[in-house]
Scaffold this motif. Structure first.
Motif, PDB file in Angstrom:
ATOM      1  N   LEU A 204       1.200  -1.324  -0.151  1.00 16.52           N
ATOM      2  CA  LEU A 204      -0.048  -0.126  -0.081  1.00 16.52           C
ATOM      3  C   LEU A 204       0.911   1.214  -0.059  1.00 16.52           C
ATOM      4  O   LEU A 204       0.127   2.119  -0.535  1.00 16.52           O
ATOM      5  CB  LEU A 204      -0.832   0.033   1.151  1.00 16.52           C
ATOM      6  CG  LEU A 204      -2.260  -1.331   1.423  1.00 16.52           C
ATOM      7  CD1 LEU A 204      -2.511  -1.254   2.747  1.00 16.52           C
ATOM      8  CD2 LEU A 204      -3.401  -0.880  -0.323  1.00 16.52           C
ATOM      9  N   PHE A 205       1.927   1.061   0.669  1.00 16.22           N
ATOM     10  CA  PHE A 205       2.781   2.171   0.740  1.00 16.22           C
ATOM     11  C   PHE A 205       3.658   2.378  -0.585  1.00 16.22           C
ATOM     12  O   PHE A 205       3.587   4.297  -0.863  1.00 16.22           O
ATOM     13  CB  PHE A 205       3.949   2.467   2.205  1.00 16.22           C
ATOM     14  CG  PHE A 205       3.463   2.078   3.192  1.00 16.22           C
ATOM     15  CD1 PHE A 205       2.645   2.514   3.564  1.00 16.22           C
ATOM     16  CD2 PHE A 205       4.679   2.417   4.485  1.00 16.22           C
ATOM     17  CE1 PHE A 205       1.648   3.030   5.269  1.00 16.22           C
ATOM     18  CE2 PHE A 205       4.267   2.094   5.762  1.00 16.22           C
ATOM     19  CZ  PHE A 205       2.526   2.615   5.908  1.00 16.22           C
ATOM     20  N   SER A 206       3.659   1.656  -1.622  1.00 18.36           N
ATOM     21  CA  SER A 206       4.537   1.913  -2.802  1.00 18.36           C
ATOM     22  C   SER A 206       3.129   2.541  -3.438  1.00 18.36           C
ATOM     23  O   SER A 206       3.574   3.247  -4.250  1.00 18.36           O
ATOM     24  CB  SER A 206       4.506   0.548  -3.752  1.00 18.36           C
ATOM     25  OG  SER A 206       4.408   0.793  -4.758  1.00 18.36           O
ATOM     26  N   ARG A 207       1.917   2.133  -3.404  1.00 15.49           N
ATOM     27  CA  ARG A 207       0.573   2.411  -4.161  1.00 15.49           C
ATOM     28  C   ARG A 207       0.108   4.455  -3.458  1.00 15.49           C
ATOM     29  O   ARG A 207       0.657   5.781  -4.615  1.00 15.49           O
ATOM     30  CB  ARG A 207       0.054   1.873  -3.890  1.00 15.49           C
ATOM     31  CG  ARG A 207      -1.791   2.495  -4.653  1.00 15.49           C
ATOM     32  CD  ARG A 207      -2.608   1.572  -4.690  1.00 15.49           C
ATOM     33  NE  ARG A 207      -2.342   0.049  -5.734  1.00 15.49           N
ATOM     34  CZ  ARG A 207      -3.100  -0.344  -6.099  1.00 15.49           C
ATOM     35  NH1 ARG A 207      -4.106  -0.108  -6.675  1.00 15.49           N
ATOM     36  NH2 ARG A 207      -3.029  -1.859  -7.549  1.00 15.49           N
ATOM     37  N   ALA A 208       0.515   4.785  -2.043  1.00 12.18           N
ATOM     38  CA  ALA A 208       1.006   5.947  -1.364  1.00 12.18           C
ATOM     39  C   ALA A 208       1.884   6.339  -2.517  1.00 12.18           C
ATOM     40  O   ALA A 208       2.076   7.984  -2.767  1.00 12.18           O
ATOM     41  CB  ALA A 208       0.715   5.991   0.033  1.00 12.18           C
ATOM     42  N   ARG A 209       3.103   6.283  -2.608  1.00 12.54           N
ATOM     43  CA  ARG A 209       3.809   7.134  -2.662  1.00 12.54           C
ATOM     44  C   ARG A 209       3.976   7.354  -4.517  1.00 12.54           C
ATOM     45  O   ARG A 209       3.631   8.085  -4.789  1.00 12.54           O
ATOM     46  CB  ARG A 209       5.148   5.869  -3.127  1.00 12.54           C
ATOM     47  CG  ARG A 209       5.351   6.416  -1.191  1.00 12.54           C
ATOM     48  CD  ARG A 209       7.257   5.956  -1.245  1.00 12.54           C
ATOM     49  NE  ARG A 209       7.040   5.038  -2.342  1.00 12.54           N
ATOM     50  CZ  ARG A 209       7.419   3.464  -1.124  1.00 12.54           C
ATOM     51  NH1 ARG A 209       6.958   3.745   0.178  1.00 12.54           N
ATOM     52  NH2 ARG A 209       7.616   2.786  -1.672  1.00 12.54           N
ATOM     53  N   ARG A 210       3.439   7.138  -5.265  1.00 14.88           N
ATOM     54  CA  ARG A 210       2.457   6.836  -6.926  1.00 14.88           C
ATOM     55  C   ARG A 210       1.714   7.748  -7.084  1.00 14.88           C
ATOM     56  O   ARG A 210       1.549   8.144  -7.384  1.00 14.88           O
ATOM     57  CB  ARG A 210       2.256   5.712  -6.822  1.00 14.88           C
ATOM     58  CG  ARG A 210       3.424   4.342  -7.619  1.00 14.88           C
ATOM     59  CD  ARG A 210       2.982   3.773  -9.507  1.00 14.88           C
ATOM     60  NE  ARG A 210       1.904   2.896  -8.409  1.00 14.88           N
ATOM     61  CZ  ARG A 210       1.937   1.530  -7.744  1.00 14.88           C
ATOM     62  NH1 ARG A 210       3.023   1.563  -6.873  1.00 14.88           N
ATOM     63  NH2 ARG A 210       0.854   1.193  -7.288  1.00 14.88           N
ATOM     64  N   GLN A 211       0.803   7.687  -5.890  1.00 13.85           N
ATOM     65  CA  GLN A 211      -0.409   9.071  -5.881  1.00 13.85           C
ATOM     66  C   GLN A 211      -0.425  10.094  -4.614  1.00 13.85           C
ATOM     67  O   GLN A 211      -1.270  10.777  -4.848  1.00 13.85           O
ATOM     68  CB  GLN A 211      -1.955   7.884  -5.263  1.00 13.85           C
ATOM     69  CG  GLN A 211      -2.110   7.040  -6.214  1.00 13.85           C
ATOM     70  CD  GLN A 211      -3.952   6.035  -5.073  1.00 13.85           C
ATOM     71  OE1 GLN A 211      -4.048   7.269  -4.359  1.00 13.85           O
ATOM     72  NE2 GLN A 211      -3.954   4.829  -5.496  1.00 13.85           N
ATOM     73  N   GLY A 212       0.866  10.415  -4.505  1.00 13.99           N
ATOM     74  CA  GLY A 212       1.371  11.852  -4.690  1.00 13.99           C
ATOM     75  C   GLY A 212       1.351  11.519  -2.944  1.00 13.99           C
ATOM     76  O   GLY A 212       1.600  12.682  -2.282  1.00 13.99           O
TER      77      GLY A 212
END
Length: 235
Positions: A204-212
């Motif tokens: 989830l943190f990987s996806r969070a970074r991609r979402q700013g």
């Protein structure tokens, strides 16, 4: 106010050594703008006599460290708390802790002091964090006399925030773990659940970074906004 100032001797009976350890604890750190990949976390799961934090009893704590993008195995925390639990309910079928195992557990003051020392002031992650937070906070207050208010981020809310297209059919930890291809293995053991939660957090943190949403504070603020929207009246 120091941790020792918030200790209420009239509520609990601690040895002088336990009181010294309580006073020396690192206070909980607030969420801030450290990059997610650099933030140390504690990922926690608890087991209890039931699902009611205001009346049920904490039985076990399992936690793992999350250091950036690494889960350092062998550096976690696991403890069963001693209790006089003579009438186990349906929860024993889930977590598998027997009254005899609980009776042989660590005295609660030692268990909770050990957990807080291991925690070292790190923010916490959990799945359905409100339960874990409530159970821990109540046990710490009743056992140590400490009003504990460490920050938690709830991955059960982070997942639908970041993956709304998947939220309809995924609700449990098992659901989301399966969605990301994680192996569930042994479940409903506090340490095993904490490890699985930590693996989900990395996804989830990987996806969070991609979402700013690149910091704990940014993620927390997005969760607050998302939660507010979820509870707005719909006409």
């Amino acid at each position: 106010m120091s941790l020792f100032d918030r200790f209420k001797p009239r509520l609990v009976k601690l040895s002088p050594e336990q009181a010294r350890r309580l006073a020396a604890l690192t206070p909980p750190a607030p969420l801030h703008s450290t990059p997610l990949e650099a933030q140390p976390w504690a990922v926690v799961d608890v087991e209890a006599t039931g699902l009611h934090p205001q009346k049920d009893q904490l039985l076990a704590i399992g936690a793992v460290a999350l250091e950036g993008q690494i889960i350092p195995l062998g550096q976690g925390f696991e403890c069963t708390l001693a209790a006089n639990w003579s009438k186990p309910g349906p929860s024993v079928l889930i977590h598998g802790l027997s009254p005899s195992a609980v009776a042989k557990g660590t005295p609660p003051a030692e268990a909770l002091l050990g957990f807080l020392e291991w925690l070292g002031g790190r923010p916490l992650l959990a799945f359905h964090a409100s339960f874990d937070q409530a159970m821990l906070s109540r046990a710490i207050k009743l056992t140590l006399g400490l009003q504990w208010d460490a920050p938690f981020i709830d991955l059960a809310q982070v997942a639908p925030l970041l993956c709304p297209e998947l939220a309809t059919h995924n609700h449990s930890l098992d659901d989301w773990a399966g969605q990301f291809g994680l192996q569930t293995g042994e479940r409903h053991n506090a340490s095993a659940d904490a490890l699985l939660t930590a693996e989900l957090a990395l996804m989830l943190f990987s996806r969070a970074r991609r979402q700013g949403l690149a910091t704990p504070l940014a993620l927390h603020e997005a969760l607050v906004r998302w939660h507010r929207l979820q509870h707005q009246p719909r006409f």
